[in-house]
Motif scaffolding. Structure first.
Motif, PDB file in Angstrom:
ATOM      1  N   LYS A 296      71.293  72.757  17.139  1.00 16.44           N
ATOM      2  CA  LYS A 296      70.145  73.110  16.306  1.00 16.44           C
ATOM      3  C   LYS A 296      68.866  72.630  16.979  1.00 16.44           C
ATOM      4  O   LYS A 296      68.863  71.595  17.661  1.00 16.44           O
ATOM      5  CB  LYS A 296      70.259  72.477  14.912  1.00 16.44           C
ATOM      6  N   VAL A 297      67.802  73.392  16.799  1.00 21.15           N
ATOM      7  CA  VAL A 297      66.489  73.004  17.301  1.00 21.15           C
ATOM      8  C   VAL A 297      65.513  72.985  16.134  1.00 21.15           C
ATOM      9  O   VAL A 297      65.371  73.993  15.419  1.00 21.15           O
ATOM     10  CB  VAL A 297      65.975  73.973  18.390  1.00 21.15           C
TER      11      VAL A 297
ATOM     12  N   ALA B 114      59.291  66.557  23.191  1.00 23.06           N
ATOM     13  CA  ALA B 114      60.631  67.083  22.965  1.00 23.06           C
ATOM     14  C   ALA B 114      61.635  65.955  23.103  1.00 23.06           C
ATOM     15  O   ALA B 114      61.507  65.097  23.983  1.00 23.06           O
ATOM     16  CB  ALA B 114      60.944  68.196  23.961  1.00 23.06           C
ATOM     17  N   LEU B 115      62.630  65.938  22.215  1.00 22.57           N
ATOM     18  CA  LEU B 115      63.761  65.029  22.306  1.00 22.57           C
ATOM     19  C   LEU B 115      65.029  65.881  22.353  1.00 22.57           C
ATOM     20  O   LEU B 115      65.298  66.655  21.425  1.00 22.57           O
ATOM     21  CB  LEU B 115      63.804  64.072  21.115  1.00 22.57           C
ATOM     22  N   LEU B 116      65.785  65.746  23.423  1.00 23.35           N
ATOM     23  CA  LEU B 116      66.975  66.567  23.629  1.00 23.35           C
ATOM     24  C   LEU B 116      68.221  65.691  23.592  1.00 23.35           C
ATOM     25  O   LEU B 116      68.223  64.579  24.133  1.00 23.35           O
ATOM     26  CB  LEU B 116      66.897  67.278  24.986  1.00 23.35           C
ATOM     27  N   PRO B 117      69.298  66.168  22.970  1.00 24.93           N
ATOM     28  CA  PRO B 117      70.508  65.338  22.833  1.00 24.93           C
ATOM     29  C   PRO B 117      71.201  65.107  24.175  1.00 24.93           C
ATOM     30  O   PRO B 117      71.330  66.014  24.988  1.00 24.93           O
ATOM     31  CB  PRO B 117      71.394  66.175  21.897  1.00 24.93           C
ATOM     32  N   LEU B 118      71.636  63.867  24.396  1.00 26.74           N
ATOM     33  CA  LEU B 118      72.351  63.493  25.619  1.00 26.74           C
ATOM     34  C   LEU B 118      73.751  62.996  25.280  1.00 26.74           C
ATOM     35  O   LEU B 118      74.014  62.566  24.155  1.00 26.74           O
ATOM     36  CB  LEU B 118      71.599  62.386  26.362  1.00 26.74           C
TER      37      LEU B 118
ATOM     38  N   ALA C  70      68.123  69.107  18.762  1.00 28.63           N
ATOM     39  CA  ALA C  70      66.987  68.969  19.674  1.00 28.63           C
ATOM     40  C   ALA C  70      65.726  69.096  18.841  1.00 28.63           C
ATOM     41  O   ALA C  70      65.681  69.885  17.877  1.00 28.63           O
ATOM     42  CB  ALA C  70      67.023  70.043  20.751  1.00 28.63           C
ATOM     43  N   TYR C  71      64.716  68.337  19.207  1.00 23.55           N
ATOM     44  CA  TYR C  71      63.457  68.346  18.439  1.00 23.55           C
ATOM     45  C   TYR C  71      62.289  68.719  19.348  1.00 23.55           C
ATOM     46  O   TYR C  71      62.166  68.202  20.451  1.00 23.55           O
ATOM     47  CB  TYR C  71      63.206  66.977  17.821  1.00 23.55           C
TER      48      TYR C  71
ATOM     49  N   SER D 191      73.678  56.209  20.892  1.00 23.55           N
ATOM     50  CA  SER D 191      73.208  57.590  20.954  1.00 23.55           C
ATOM     51  C   SER D 191      71.924  57.667  21.772  1.00 23.55           C
ATOM     52  O   SER D 191      71.008  56.858  21.604  1.00 23.55           O
ATOM     53  CB  SER D 191      72.945  58.118  19.538  1.00 23.55           C
ATOM     54  N   ARG D 192      71.855  58.641  22.679  1.00 21.28           N
ATOM     55  CA  ARG D 192      70.687  58.806  23.557  1.00 21.28           C
ATOM     56  C   ARG D 192      70.083  60.196  23.375  1.00 21.28           C
ATOM     57  O   ARG D 192      70.794  61.164  23.108  1.00 21.28           O
ATOM     58  CB  ARG D 192      71.076  58.682  25.033  1.00 21.28           C
ATOM     59  N   SER D 193      68.778  60.273  23.568  1.00 28.74           N
ATOM     60  CA  SER D 193      68.079  61.546  23.649  1.00 28.74           C
ATOM     61  C   SER D 193      67.109  61.485  24.819  1.00 28.74           C
ATOM     62  O   SER D 193      66.566  60.423  25.132  1.00 28.74           O
ATOM     63  CB  SER D 193      67.312  61.850  22.352  1.00 28.74           C
ATOM     64  N   ALA D 194      66.904  62.625  25.472  1.00 27.81           N
ATOM     65  CA  ALA D 194      65.974  62.711  26.598  1.00 27.81           C
ATOM     66  C   ALA D 194      64.605  63.116  26.076  1.00 27.81           C
ATOM     67  O   ALA D 194      64.464  64.101  25.352  1.00 27.81           O
ATOM     68  CB  ALA D 194      66.467  63.729  27.618  1.00 27.81           C
ATOM     69  N   LEU D 195      63.597  62.345  26.430  1.00 30.43           N
ATOM     70  CA  LEU D 195      62.239  62.569  25.956  1.00 30.43           C
ATOM     71  C   LEU D 195      61.377  63.202  27.044  1.00 30.43           C
ATOM     72  O   LEU D 195      61.404  62.772  28.202  1.00 30.43           O
ATOM     73  CB  LEU D 195      61.607  61.231  25.535  1.00 30.43           C
ATOM     74  N   VAL D 196      60.613  64.232  26.662  1.00 30.56           N
ATOM     75  CA  VAL D 196      59.509  64.753  27.476  1.00 30.56           C
ATOM     76  C   VAL D 196      58.298  64.767  26.555  1.00 30.56           C
ATOM     77  O   VAL D 196      58.284  65.453  25.539  1.00 30.56           O
ATOM     78  CB  VAL D 196      59.773  66.174  28.008  1.00 30.56           C
TER      79      VAL D 196
END
Length: 418
Positions: free
Chosen positions: A90-91, A226-230, A215-216, A238-243
């Motif tokens: 989901k986004v 943006a925060l993407l699931p890792l 994903a946000y 739990s990790r998310s990739a940030l841009v």
């Protein structure tokens, strides 16, 4: 046509160059003689056939679209890739401080996922390990193409390996040495650059709550984030990739923030959708520009990847567009080779460019306009923007088209009906 040492030489063995080599091998069934020249030393080939996966909290990642998954599936590397990637189910798109938002789901599209997030090291190692098991794909590393001279039906390349230099010939050279391409500049191919006057800060973030495949995309007064699931890095966290983009004037300030100050500011802007933000990894930053090469094809030459077009990361389109370019070019070259046609023929390369022109134009515009719309904080535009998000959220047909565009699926393509 003259006999050459190689059919295709790829200058640059990064993710785009490796994907192009894999695609050329797959679509020609191993019949093309391909050389990949890479400046960095390559990791050893795994004897087991499966490269080692070394989880790291700070690992950099790439978002793969649904369309990219279809390409890698066709080329036979997806089963191994998916062992260590995270699914985007989901986004959620929102505008901080305003009422508009939209939720896009894979289920509503009838897809397994909207996209995937893979660590660059794992993606690169899987591609290289797969390719280096095939005799028709050669790698030269560490080495570089120092000069290109175009002849009649062939190109002569000067290769630099440490202190040694030698010349080779090829029907076609694919320039894939990055946005600051030295070879593109050497060939006299100009590039058009639009400076966004923004800075992208990337890092991985540990969150209190699991991301559950969300994903946000959140637009703030300073710029989109943006925060993407890792995948879990092995610690159970739990990790998310940030841009996160900022005005370029804030570059020194943002990079000087302590981890605690950075997390606090991110929490204020993102909210508590993932609970408390608990840890931020090593941060890196780079200036943002839209760069497009004014020529992508010449006799015996094609420019690929970031050397051809470098996009704003807000919509995650850059690598996925490059992968579609590589797939389209490889199909055309494999067919031409089977018909004993010259691979560096300008008419043939112009056919490739024409086949990708709509995709490149729409993808570039999609990324550029999205950036412009959500970076502008004028009150009137904010109202219009949020009304648009609301309308998109309650209009299934429009949302479906938007999701397909973001997933790299062109209207009317066979993948659109999957």
């Amino acid at each position: 046509m003259p006999r050459t040492d190689y059919d295709v030489v790829i200058a640059g063995g990064g993710m785009v160059g490796a994907s192009l080599a894999l695609s050329l091998y797959g679509h020609s069934k191993g019949d093309l003689r391909v050389l990949v020249v890479e400046g960095f030393p390559l990791p050893p080939v795994a004897e087991s056939g499966v490269p080692a996966y070394r989880p790291s909290f700070d690992a950099r990642s790439t978002a793969l679209s649904f369309g990219s998954q279809q390409i890698y599936q066709t080329l036979g590397v997806w089963p191994l890739l998916q062992e260590h990637l995270s699914t985007i189910a989901k986004v959620h798109v929102s505008d901080r401080g305003h009422f508009g938002s939209v939720l896009m789901t894979a289920e509503s599209q009838g897809w397994e996922a909207l996209g995937y997030v893979v660590e660059n090291m794992w993606l690169g190692n899987v591609l290289l390990n797969h390719l280096r098991q095939h005799s028709n794909i050669e790698f030269l590393s560490p080495a570089k193409v120092s000069a290109i001279h175009v002849g009649d039906g062939y190109a002569t390349l000067s290769l630099q390996e440490g202190e040694n230099q030698r010349d080779i010939t090829t029907q076609l050279v694919a320039v894939a040495d990055g946005a600051e391409s030295g070879l593109r500049n050497q060939l006299g191919i100009a590039a058009t650059v639009a400076d966004y006057h923004q800075l992208a800060v990337i890092a991985n973030v540990a969150t209190e709550q699991p991301h559950k495949g969300y994903a946000y995309e959140r637009f703030t007064e300073r710029g989109p984030l943006a925060l993407l699931p890792l995948v879990d890095d092995g610690s159970g966290q739990s990790r998310s990739a940030l841009v996160w983009t900022f005005p370029e004037a804030m570059a020194d300030e943002v990079m000087a923030w302590s981890d605690e100050a950075f997390l606090a500011e991110l929490q204020r802007n993102f909210g508590y959708r993932l609970g408390r933000l608990q840890k931020v990894g090593q941060r890196a930053s780079f200036p943002l520009q839209l760069m497009q090469a004014e020529e992508q094809v010449r006799r015996q030459v094609v420019v690929m990847g970031n050397a051809a077009h470098s996009l704003h990361p807000v919509a995650g389109q850059g690598f996925n567009l490059a992968l579609r370019d590589a797939d389209s070019l490889s199909r055309l070259l494999a067919k031409a080779h089977s018909e004993r046609r010259a691979l560096g023929d300008l008419n043939l390369l112009q056919r490739y460019l024409a086949s990708q022109e709509v995709d490149q134009r729409l993808t570039t515009a999609f990324s550029d306009q999205l950036t412009g719309i959500f970076s502008n904080r004028q009150p009137v535009l904010s109202v219009v923007r949020n009304l648009g998000l609301l309308l998109l959220d309650v209009t299934p047909a429009a949302k479906s088209r938007f999701v397909a565009r973001a997933a790299g699926i062109m209207p009317g393509s066979s993948a659109e009906s999957l």
